[in-house]
Design a protein around this motif. Structure first.
Motif, PDB file in Angstrom:
ATOM      1  N   UNK A  33      -0.875  -8.244  -6.284  1.00 33.04           N
ATOM      2  CA  UNK A  33      -1.798  -9.139  -6.728  1.00 33.04           C
ATOM      3  C   UNK A  33      -1.261 -10.598  -6.517  1.00 33.04           C
ATOM      4  N   UNK A  34       0.165 -10.765  -6.965  1.00 31.57           N
ATOM      5  CA  UNK A  34       0.759 -12.125  -6.620  1.00 31.57           C
ATOM      6  C   UNK A  34       0.512 -12.677  -5.361  1.00 31.57           C
ATOM      7  N   UNK A  35       0.763 -11.761  -4.286  1.00 30.13           N
ATOM      8  CA  UNK A  35       0.533 -12.264  -2.905  1.00 30.13           C
ATOM      9  C   UNK A  35      -0.866 -12.748  -2.738  1.00 30.13           C
ATOM     10  N   UNK A  36      -1.777 -11.823  -3.355  1.00 33.52           N
ATOM     11  CA  UNK A  36      -3.301 -12.539  -3.102  1.00 33.52           C
ATOM     12  C   UNK A  36      -3.618 -13.519  -3.670  1.00 33.52           C
ATOM     13  N   UNK A  37      -3.208 -13.733  -5.034  1.00 31.98           N
ATOM     14  CA  UNK A  37      -3.072 -14.977  -5.803  1.00 31.98           C
ATOM     15  C   UNK A  37      -2.641 -16.319  -5.051  1.00 31.98           C
ATOM     16  N   UNK A  38      -1.437 -15.895  -4.488  1.00 26.03           N
ATOM     17  CA  UNK A  38      -0.759 -17.129  -3.748  1.00 26.03           C
ATOM     18  C   UNK A  38      -1.514 -17.552  -2.553  1.00 26.03           C
ATOM     19  N   UNK A  39      -2.196 -16.536  -1.659  1.00 28.35           N
ATOM     20  CA  UNK A  39      -2.948 -16.913  -0.576  1.00 28.35           C
ATOM     21  C   UNK A  39      -4.138 -17.480  -0.892  1.00 28.35           C
ATOM     22  N   UNK A  50       4.508  -2.693  -8.616  1.00 28.54           N
ATOM     23  CA  UNK A  50       3.427  -2.852  -7.000  1.00 28.54           C
ATOM     24  C   UNK A  50       2.191  -3.787  -7.533  1.00 28.54           C
ATOM     25  N   UNK A  51       1.382  -3.398  -8.408  1.00 31.64           N
ATOM     26  CA  UNK A  51       0.125  -4.314  -8.712  1.00 31.64           C
ATOM     27  C   UNK A  51       0.623  -5.748  -9.144  1.00 31.64           C
ATOM     28  N   UNK A  52       1.720  -5.852  -9.711  1.00 35.20           N
ATOM     29  CA  UNK A  52       2.083  -7.304 -10.183  1.00 35.20           C
ATOM     30  C   UNK A  52       2.496  -8.225  -8.739  1.00 35.20           C
ATOM     31  N   UNK A  53       3.289  -7.451  -7.927  1.00 35.24           N
ATOM     32  CA  UNK A  53       3.662  -8.273  -6.693  1.00 35.24           C
ATOM     33  C   UNK A  53       2.444  -8.220  -5.717  1.00 35.24           C
ATOM     34  N   UNK A  73       0.826  -1.198  -0.013  1.00 35.69           N
ATOM     35  CA  UNK A  73      -0.049   0.038   0.110  1.00 35.69           C
ATOM     36  C   UNK A  73       0.872   1.254   0.080  1.00 35.69           C
ATOM     37  N   UNK A  74       2.002   1.334   0.903  1.00 37.79           N
ATOM     38  CA  UNK A  74       2.732   2.566   0.818  1.00 37.79           C
ATOM     39  C   UNK A  74       3.515   2.774  -0.512  1.00 37.79           C
ATOM     40  N   UNK A  75       4.001   1.624  -0.623  1.00 33.58           N
ATOM     41  CA  UNK A  75       4.620   1.820  -2.161  1.00 33.58           C
ATOM     42  C   UNK A  75       3.852   2.001  -3.395  1.00 33.58           C
ATOM     43  N   UNK A  76       2.495   1.574  -3.396  1.00 33.21           N
ATOM     44  CA  UNK A  76       1.528   1.857  -4.414  1.00 33.21           C
ATOM     45  C   UNK A  76       1.357   3.286  -4.252  1.00 33.21           C
ATOM     46  N   UNK A  77       0.954   3.902  -3.237  1.00 39.93           N
ATOM     47  CA  UNK A  77       0.785   5.348  -3.070  1.00 39.93           C
ATOM     48  C   UNK A  77       2.050   6.228  -3.430  1.00 39.93           C
ATOM     49  N   UNK A  78       3.288   5.696  -3.127  1.00 35.37           N
ATOM     50  CA  UNK A  78       4.350   6.692  -3.786  1.00 35.37           C
ATOM     51  C   UNK A  78       4.401   6.585  -5.171  1.00 35.37           C
ATOM     52  N   UNK A  79       4.075   5.426  -5.642  1.00 35.35           N
ATOM     53  CA  UNK A  79       4.359   5.231  -7.331  1.00 35.35           C
ATOM     54  C   UNK A  79       3.089   5.895  -7.936  1.00 35.35           C
TER      55      UNK A  79
END
Length: 286
Positions: free
Chosen positions: A63-69, A58-61, A20-26
């Motif tokens: 959402x990758x975490x969400x897919x893994x969960x 950021x979106x790639x990693x 979330x923090x990295x997404x906001x900064x991006x």
């Protein structure tokens, strides 16, 4: 997402995340770069492109975490409901986003232009007709031609409507358990979206070089490029979402009963289709 495990936690709560923090900064970097770019600052384009790349990463990693969960079976029915409500509210926020631009277009075209062209303002701007597509009452806007509905906007309308059909066919194939047909029609949808963006890029080149229609072409140019440009951005993001879903279809992540990632991307794509129909009528025809 793809699985609703009966043994999953009542409500899965992920651990602390940096995304979330990295997404906001991006996103901040993206918008700062865009603002600098339209104001002709030399570093603006590079900052904007860097921000876009960082946002995509950021979106790639994330959402990758969400897919893994999801694939680990951590998501229950309650998580599925949360995803559906979240996607619904997100699309509602997008409706309000485009509603603001449509409102600005309506105000400028229906209220401001006739008001500036009425009898009370003839002494100030005697040559101003108050018609949509005018160069403005002060005469500071370069002469330009307006964009009509033929041929590219009409072709793009056919492309998006067809993409909505192919996506619906793909969804029905997924619900029927036909993974090959699901992948084929989903790939066709992504391809149609890519062709749409190719035509829009050609339209922008035509507008700049042959019609002299630019973002600086008064209220007509600014509303035209803001509406069509943001819609094109949404088409691009939708195509990326569907491409990721296509990859997951090929990996067998979805079942006929549990495939919210597919459904969420499909909701978004159909929303983009509806917005384009409004654009096609209001921007190109009226």
């Amino acid at each position: 997402m793809s699985s609703n495990n009966a043994a999953a936690p009542y409500y899965f709560v992920p651990g602390p995340s940096r995304w979330p923090m990295l997404g906001g900064m991006s996103l901040l970097l993206t918008m700062v770069g865009a603002s600098a770019w339209v104001n002709d600052l030399s570093w603006g384009m590079y900052a904007n492109l860097l921000g876009i790349l960082c946002t995509l990463a950021v979106l790639w990693f994330w959402f990758g975490d969400a897919i893994g969960e999801s694939e680990k079976g951590l998501y229950s029915k309650r998580i599925d409901h949360s995803f559906r409500w979240s996607m619904g509210w997100f699309i509602f926020s997008e409706v309000m986003f485009f509603g603001a631009f449509f409102g600005a277009l309506y105000y400028a075209r229906t209220i401001t232009m006739p008001w500036l062209g009425d009898l009370d303002h003839k002494l100030i701007w005697p040559d101003f007709a108050g018609q949509w597509g005018d160069t403005g009452p002060a005469g500071v806007v370069e002469t330009f031609k307006t964009m009509g509905p033929f041929p590219i906007p009409t072709i793009n309308t056919a492309l998006l409507l067809t993409s909505g059909l192919t996506l619906t066919i793909s969804h029905h194939a997924l619900r029927a358990g036909h993974r090959g047909a699901t992948a084929f029609w989903l790939a066709a949808t992504v391809l149609l979206g890519a062709v749409f963006m190719g035509f829009q890029a050609y339209e922008y080149i035509h507008a700049y070089h042959e019609l002299n229609l630019k973002l600086t072409s008064g209220i007509y140019g600014s509303t035209f490029f803001m509406l069509t440009g943001f819609h094109g951005f949404h088409v691009t993001m939708g195509a990326i979402m569907l491409s990721v879903v296509l990859g997951r279809v090929l990996k067998g992540h979805f079942t006929p009963d549990n495939h919210f990632a597919f459904e969420g991307a499909a909701w978004y794509w159909h929303f983009v289709d509806v917005v384009w129909l409004g654009l096609y009528v209001v921007v190109y025809w009226m």
